[in-house]
Design an enzyme around this catalytic site. Sequence first.
Site, short mmCIF file in Angstrom:
data_model
loop_
_atom_site.label_atom_id
_atom_site.label_comp_id
_atom_site.label_asym_id
_atom_site.label_seq_id
_atom_site.Cartn_x
_atom_site.Cartn_y
_atom_site.Cartn_z
N HIS A 133 -6.51 19.84 -41.51
CA HIS A 133 -6.23 20.16 -42.91
C HIS A 133 -5.13 19.26 -43.45
CE1 HIS A 133 -8.51 23.82 -42.01
NE2 HIS A 133 -8.67 23.95 -43.32
N LYS A 137 -0.65 22.40 -45.80
CA LYS A 137 -1.11 23.73 -45.34
C LYS A 137 -0.01 24.41 -44.53
CE LYS A 137 -4.89 26.18 -43.05
NZ LYS A 137 -4.96 27.21 -44.09
#
Length: 245
Positions: A133, A137
Site C-alpha cells: 500500500h 497507510k
Amino acid sequence: MTRVVIVGSKGRMGQALITCAARQSHALKIVGQVDQGDELGSVIEGGDVVIEFALHHVTPGVAALCAQRGKPLVIGTTGHSEDEKAEVTKAQTRIPMVWASNYSTGVNTLFWLTRKAAEILGPGFDLEIIEMHHRLKKDAPSGTATTLAEILADVRRVQLRDAARHGRVGLVGERTAGEIGIHAVRGGDVVGDHTVIFAAGGERLELTHRASSRETFANGALRAAQWLVGRLPGLYSMQDVLGLK
Ligand code: NAD
C-alpha cells in the site's frame, strides 16, 4: 433515491465516495459530510444510511449513534483492536451493518478464489500473503490481508493468532508447515495490491489483485449502502451484497 451520510468525508476514501456518488445522482444523494470536529448527530437524521471510512477509534461511537437513531451503517475503516470490534459488533442487534475490509468486486472474488484454492490444494502447500500500500497507510497488515489470512486459517481449521507469521527477521529457523506468512510492504502511491502464494515442492500458485483506483472501493461501498437500506438488523459482508455466499 438513497440519502447517504459520509463519515471521514475529507479523507482519500471520503473524497472518492463523493466523486462516485455524484456520477450516480439519479440513485444516490450525499446529505451529510462529517469529518474530524463535525457532529454526526446533527446530520444523521437526514440520511437513510451512514458510510464510515475514518479511523479505527471513530467506528465504535459511530456504530452506537447509528444504533440509537436506527440508521444502517456501512463500515469501511480497518485496523480495529479486538475491544473496538466487540463494541462495534453490539450494534448488529439493532441495525443492519455491512462491515468489509475491502469493497472491491475483484477482491471479493479473490476471497472466494482463495478459499477454493486452499481447499483444493490442501495442507501440502505453504501459505504466504504479501500486501503493498501507499506510504501514508496507517495500519498494517491491511484489513484485506487479514481477511485473506482468516480465510486460509478457516480452511486449515487453525486459529489465525497461532498460525500468523508477520514478516521474518534473523535466525527464524525453517518454515513450519502450519504457519501463514503475512508481509506488509509500504511505498509510493500504491492503492492496494494483494497476493496469496500457495507454494509446494515443484510448483507454486499465486493469486494477485491490484487496485489502481480508490473508486473501486467507493463504488462497492455505495452499492452496499443501497443494498443495506430496509434489511433486517444484523452483520453482513460484501460477499452477502454481491451474492457470493
Ligand atoms: P484518510 O486518512 O485519507 O481519511 C480519514 C479521514 O477521517 C480524515 O479526513 C480524517 O480527518 C477523518 N477523521 C478522523 N477523525 C475523525 C472523526 N472523529 N470523525 C470523522 N472523521 C474523522 O484515510 P483513507 O485512505 O480515506 O482511509 C480511511 C480508512 O478506510 C482506513 O482505515 C483505510 O484502511 C480504510 N480503507 C478501507 C477500504 C475498504 O474497501 N474497506 C478501502 C480503502 C481504505
